[in-house]
Design a protein around this motif. Structure first.
Motif, PDB file in Angstrom:
ATOM      1  N   VAL A 251       0.725  -1.189  -0.131  1.00 11.31           N
ATOM      2  CA  VAL A 251       0.189   0.281   0.125  1.00 11.31           C
ATOM      3  C   VAL A 251       1.048   1.527  -0.040  1.00 11.31           C
ATOM      4  O   VAL A 251       1.536   1.598   1.291  1.00 11.31           O
ATOM      5  N   PRO A 252       1.442   2.013  -0.937  1.00 11.07           N
ATOM      6  CA  PRO A 252       1.744   3.000  -1.183  1.00 11.07           C
ATOM      7  C   PRO A 252       1.234   3.922  -0.557  1.00 11.07           C
ATOM      8  O   PRO A 252       0.729   4.784   0.085  1.00 11.07           O
ATOM      9  N   ASP A 253       2.399   5.166   0.574  1.00 11.80           N
ATOM     10  CA  ASP A 253       2.321   5.923   1.554  1.00 11.80           C
ATOM     11  C   ASP A 253       1.610   5.428   2.689  1.00 11.80           C
ATOM     12  O   ASP A 253       0.498   6.402   3.128  1.00 11.80           O
ATOM     13  N   VAL A 254       1.643   4.975   2.986  1.00 14.20           N
ATOM     14  CA  VAL A 254      -0.174   4.125   3.992  1.00 14.20           C
ATOM     15  C   VAL A 254       0.996   4.675   5.348  1.00 14.20           C
ATOM     16  O   VAL A 254       1.939   4.899   4.930  1.00 14.20           O
ATOM     17  N   THR A 255      -0.349   4.771   6.293  1.00 17.71           N
ATOM     18  CA  THR A 255       0.330   5.431   7.362  1.00 17.71           C
ATOM     19  C   THR A 255      -0.423   4.162   8.339  1.00 17.71           C
ATOM     20  O   THR A 255      -1.154   3.964   8.712  1.00 17.71           O
ATOM     21  N   ILE A 256       0.516   3.707   9.186  1.00 15.85           N
ATOM     22  CA  ILE A 256       0.042   2.439  10.492  1.00 15.85           C
ATOM     23  C   ILE A 256       0.598   3.139  11.864  1.00 15.85           C
ATOM     24  O   ILE A 256       1.405   3.298  11.879  1.00 15.85           O
ATOM     25  N   THR A 257      -0.553   2.904  12.354  1.00 14.83           N
ATOM     26  CA  THR A 257      -0.738   3.482  14.656  1.00 14.83           C
ATOM     27  C   THR A 257      -0.764   2.927  14.856  1.00 14.83           C
ATOM     28  O   THR A 257      -1.351   1.486  14.167  1.00 14.83           O
ATOM     29  N   SER A 258      -0.305   2.684  16.377  1.00 16.85           N
ATOM     30  CA  SER A 258      -0.784   1.718  17.131  1.00 16.85           C
ATOM     31  C   SER A 258      -1.139   2.028  18.242  1.00 16.85           C
ATOM     32  O   SER A 258      -0.729   3.071  18.356  1.00 16.85           O
ATOM     33  N   ASP A 259      -1.160   1.235  19.372  1.00 13.98           N
ATOM     34  CA  ASP A 259      -1.842   1.581  20.425  1.00 13.98           C
ATOM     35  C   ASP A 259      -0.689   1.225  21.855  1.00 13.98           C
ATOM     36  O   ASP A 259      -0.471   0.059  20.951  1.00 13.98           O
ATOM     37  N   PHE A 260       0.075   1.339  22.421  1.00  8.43           N
ATOM     38  CA  PHE A 260       1.137   0.740  23.225  1.00  8.43           C
ATOM     39  C   PHE A 260       0.692   0.858  24.964  1.00  8.43           C
ATOM     40  O   PHE A 260       0.261   2.062  25.462  1.00  8.43           O
ATOM     41  N   ILE A 261       0.762  -0.087  25.640  1.00  5.34           N
ATOM     42  CA  ILE A 261       1.344   0.350  27.084  1.00  5.34           C
ATOM     43  C   ILE A 261       2.620  -0.115  27.799  1.00  5.34           C
ATOM     44  O   ILE A 261       2.867  -0.878  27.783  1.00  5.34           O
ATOM     45  N   ALA A 262       3.195   1.261  28.695  1.00  5.84           N
ATOM     46  CA  ALA A 262       3.417   0.697  29.297  1.00  5.84           C
ATOM     47  C   ALA A 262       3.979   0.436  30.895  1.00  5.84           C
ATOM     48  O   ALA A 262       2.646   1.104  31.639  1.00  5.84           O
ATOM     49  N   GLY A 263       4.177  -0.325  31.505  1.00  6.61           N
ATOM     50  CA  GLY A 263       4.465  -0.639  32.872  1.00  6.61           C
ATOM     51  C   GLY A 263       3.243  -1.563  32.716  1.00  6.61           C
ATOM     52  O   GLY A 263       2.636  -2.413  33.966  1.00  6.61           O
ATOM     53  N   PHE A 264       2.975  -2.913  32.114  1.00  8.25           N
ATOM     54  CA  PHE A 264       2.437  -4.665  32.077  1.00  8.25           C
ATOM     55  C   PHE A 264       2.700  -5.149  33.590  1.00  8.25           C
ATOM     56  O   PHE A 264       4.161  -5.045  33.469  1.00  8.25           O
ATOM     57  N   PRO A 265       2.076  -5.795  34.263  1.00  8.79           N
ATOM     58  CA  PRO A 265       3.212  -5.952  35.154  1.00  8.79           C
ATOM     59  C   PRO A 265       3.719  -7.587  34.971  1.00  8.79           C
ATOM     60  O   PRO A 265       4.047  -7.747  33.874  1.00  8.79           O
ATOM     61  N   GLY A 266       4.408  -7.257  35.305  1.00 10.77           N
ATOM     62  CA  GLY A 266       6.148  -7.902  35.908  1.00 10.77           C
ATOM     63  C   GLY A 266       7.000  -7.185  34.448  1.00 10.77           C
ATOM     64  O   GLY A 266       7.807  -7.900  33.880  1.00 10.77           O
ATOM     65  N   GLU A 267       6.697  -6.130  33.454  1.00  6.42           N
ATOM     66  CA  GLU A 267       7.370  -5.986  32.357  1.00  6.42           C
ATOM     67  C   GLU A 267       9.230  -5.099  33.329  1.00  6.42           C
ATOM     68  O   GLU A 267       9.453  -4.567  33.392  1.00  6.42           O
ATOM     69  N   THR A 268       9.804  -6.070  32.421  1.00  4.48           N
ATOM     70  CA  THR A 268      11.324  -5.884  32.560  1.00  4.48           C
ATOM     71  C   THR A 268      11.661  -4.834  31.788  1.00  4.48           C
ATOM     72  O   THR A 268      11.552  -4.749  30.751  1.00  4.48           O
ATOM     73  N   GLU A 269      12.762  -3.719  32.688  1.00 11.31           N
ATOM     74  CA  GLU A 269      13.826  -2.242  31.858  1.00 11.31           C
ATOM     75  C   GLU A 269      14.137  -2.712  30.252  1.00 11.31           C
ATOM     76  O   GLU A 269      13.862  -1.943  29.350  1.00 11.31           O
ATOM     77  N   GLU A 270      14.141  -4.284  30.514  1.00  8.11           N
ATOM     78  CA  GLU A 270      14.862  -4.667  28.527  1.00  8.11           C
ATOM     79  C   GLU A 270      13.592  -4.877  27.638  1.00  8.11           C
ATOM     80  O   GLU A 270      13.163  -5.056  26.561  1.00  8.11           O
ATOM     81  N   GLN A 271      12.641  -5.617  28.492  1.00  7.49           N
ATOM     82  CA  GLN A 271      11.325  -5.321  27.935  1.00  7.49           C
ATOM     83  C   GLN A 271      11.065  -4.470  27.360  1.00  7.49           C
ATOM     84  O   GLN A 271      10.031  -4.104  26.183  1.00  7.49           O
ATOM     85  N   PHE A 272      10.855  -3.718  28.107  1.00  6.07           N
ATOM     86  CA  PHE A 272       9.778  -1.970  28.001  1.00  6.07           C
ATOM     87  C   PHE A 272      10.950  -1.631  27.009  1.00  6.07           C
ATOM     88  O   PHE A 272      10.403  -0.782  25.853  1.00  6.07           O
ATOM     89  N   GLN A 273      12.268  -1.424  27.038  1.00  7.64           N
ATOM     90  CA  GLN A 273      13.393  -1.238  25.605  1.00  7.64           C
ATOM     91  C   GLN A 273      12.683  -1.440  24.394  1.00  7.64           C
ATOM     92  O   GLN A 273      12.550  -1.170  24.121  1.00  7.64           O
ATOM     93  N   GLU A 274      12.129  -3.121  24.081  1.00  2.32           N
ATOM     94  CA  GLU A 274      12.028  -3.706  22.512  1.00  2.32           C
ATOM     95  C   GLU A 274      10.623  -3.056  22.572  1.00  2.32           C
ATOM     96  O   GLU A 274      10.107  -2.906  21.019  1.00  2.32           O
TER      97      GLU A 274
END
Ligand code: SF4
Length: 445
Positions: free
Chosen positions: A296-319
């Motif tokens: 799809v030319p010029d497509v815009t793709i947007t997303s949603d993210f959650i910060a600090g899900f239970p058990g999320e490590t700093e390394e996982q957050f970096q991902e």
């Protein structure tokens, strides 16, 4: 004439429910007011996605309750997701509320209002397997003045992500009939709307619950695309693994369907995704996004993210931070994790991330989104793009038309004519983080 005021919190689905409820109330002889102090009927359409939103709802009705105690002759309605979840409990917490109306039953509003006007207290929060309100033409939907009409095509969700309250407040997935959607689209176009956004918690699942026919989102898009006239079609929200090859092809082949996908990823870490009960990993998400970008030319793709899900490590957050860069996500909504009653993750209290760390990750995530948004906008400098003008206003002594490109970029065009509702061509001359600036090339489309 009696006046109604509705305060709407939360997502577009709630806003759409409010438009339907207003339509029913107008039929009953009510008139809408934007000023709560002059209303006879005060309603709040609540959101339960985060604790903050729930608290806001109770604080708002607290003020109305005070007016009632002071002798004001008003009726108060508590509606939406928190109502669906808490039902009769609302009366215990706020005994001045006259009716509680959950998300599954908004079609019962006219009957409820009649009982409330006779002095009864009503709670209607039973779960149903039916669609809430199909637009059968029995009432007019009171849409917010805009160029875009939001049209729900599915309600509820079957996915049960471990952090999400939606399956509990909106129930299992139900699809509106194609006939009612097409009617509603035609009506919105006749009323002057120039853009149609098909709405659902998981829009790509549209039609999977039909027992009597095979009819999916692609069929609906094709049918809507064939309607005569100059207008655009969008659809939100997509679940990554429900996006089919046929859907991507339909976007490419249908001239009215815009080059825009909103595909929540929620976390860049495959381990966290598993704990979230999302049915894909980082690699799968990457493949889907890459594939869409190739086709799809010029497509815009947007997303949603959650910060600090239970058990999320700093390394996982970096991902998560690296995912936003690597997949060139044009924009993302971010939220700090908020435990919601009944959900699986809310029970993992021993894994909860301390608030200060959660907030700090939330800030870093926001910074990353900002950075990428600017980068994404830079791609369009010097290009000429079609813009649908949505608004006209004065800013620092300059008259501005704002609108959206097909790929959902916000464009500001300085111009002394109000072009609201028109498709124009604009040359992109300046880049900001949240919008781009354009110069009018031609407004004769
Ligand atoms: S797919 Fe979306 S709406 Fe459904 S449970 Fe997951 S987050 Fe909630």
């Amino acid at each position: 004439m009696k006046k109604v005021f509705i305060d709407t919190l939360g997502c577009q689905m709630n806003k759409s429910d409010t438009e339907r409820m207003l339509g029913m109330l107008l039929r009953l002889g009510y008139e809408e007011t934007k000023n709560d102090s002059e209303a006879d009927l005060l309603m709040i359409n609540t959101c339960s996605i985060r604790q903050l939103s729930e608290d806001k709802a109770f604080s708002q009705i607290g003020t109305w309750g005070q007016w009632k105690r002071q002798g004001k002759n008003i009726k108060i309605g508590f509606c939406g997701c928190v109502a669906q979840q808490k039902a009769n409990e609302i009366f215990k917490r706020a005994n001045y509320v006259d009716f509680v109306l959950g998300t599954h039953n908004i079609y019962k509003l006219p009957d409820i209002i009649k009982l409330v006007e006779q002095g009864q207290k009503v709670c209607e929060c039973t779960e149903t397997n039916d669609v809430n309100v199909d637009n059968t033409g029995e009432f007019d939907i009171v849409r917010v003045k805009s160029t875009n009409a939001w049209i729900p095509i599915t309600e509820g969700c079957n996915n049960f992500c471990t952090y999400c309250i939606v399956p509990y407040t909106r129930g299992r997935e139900r699809s509106h009939s194609p006939e009612s959607i097409i009617n509603e689209v035609k009506k919105a176009l006749a009323d002057g709307f120039r853009e149609i956004t098909l709405l659902g918690q998981n829009v790509d699942s549209y039609g999977k619950d039909f027992k009597d026919r095979h009819y999916r989102l692609v069929d609906l898009l094709r049918e809507l695309n064939a309607i005569e006239g100059n207008f655009r079609i969008r659809f939100v929200t997509s679940y990554p693994t429900d996006i089919t090859e046929e859907l991507i092809d339909t976007v490419v082949e249908s001239d009215k369907v815009c080059e825009y996908f909103h595909i929540p990823m929620q976390s860049g870490s495959s381990e966290v995704l598993k704990k979230m009960n999302r049915r894909y990993d980082r690699e799968t998400y990457a493949k889907i996004v890459k594939h869409i970008r190739e086709k799809v030319p010029d497509v815009t793709i947007t997303s949603d993210f959650i910060a600090g899900f239970p058990g999320e490590t700093e390394e996982q957050f970096q991902e998560t931070l690296t995912a936003i860069d690597e997949f060139e996500l044009d924009y993302s909504n971010v939220a700090a994790y908020s435990p919601r009653e009944k959900t699986v993750a809310a029970k993992w209290t021993d894994k909860f991330i301390p608030d200060d760390i959660k907030q700090e990750r939330f800030q870093r995530l926001n910074e990353k989104v900002k950075e990428n948004c600017l980068k994404s906008n830079q791609k369009y400098l010097g290009r000429t793009m079609e813009v649908l003008i949505e608004n006209y206003y004065e800013h620092k002594g300059e008259m501005i038309n704002t609108g959206k490109t097909r790929n959902n970029k916000t464009v500001h065009i300085a111009c002394n004519r109000d072009l609201t509702g028109q498709f124009v061509m604009a040359k992109i001359t300046g880049i900001k983080t949240w919008y781009i600036r354009g110069e009018l090339v031609d407004n004769s489309i």
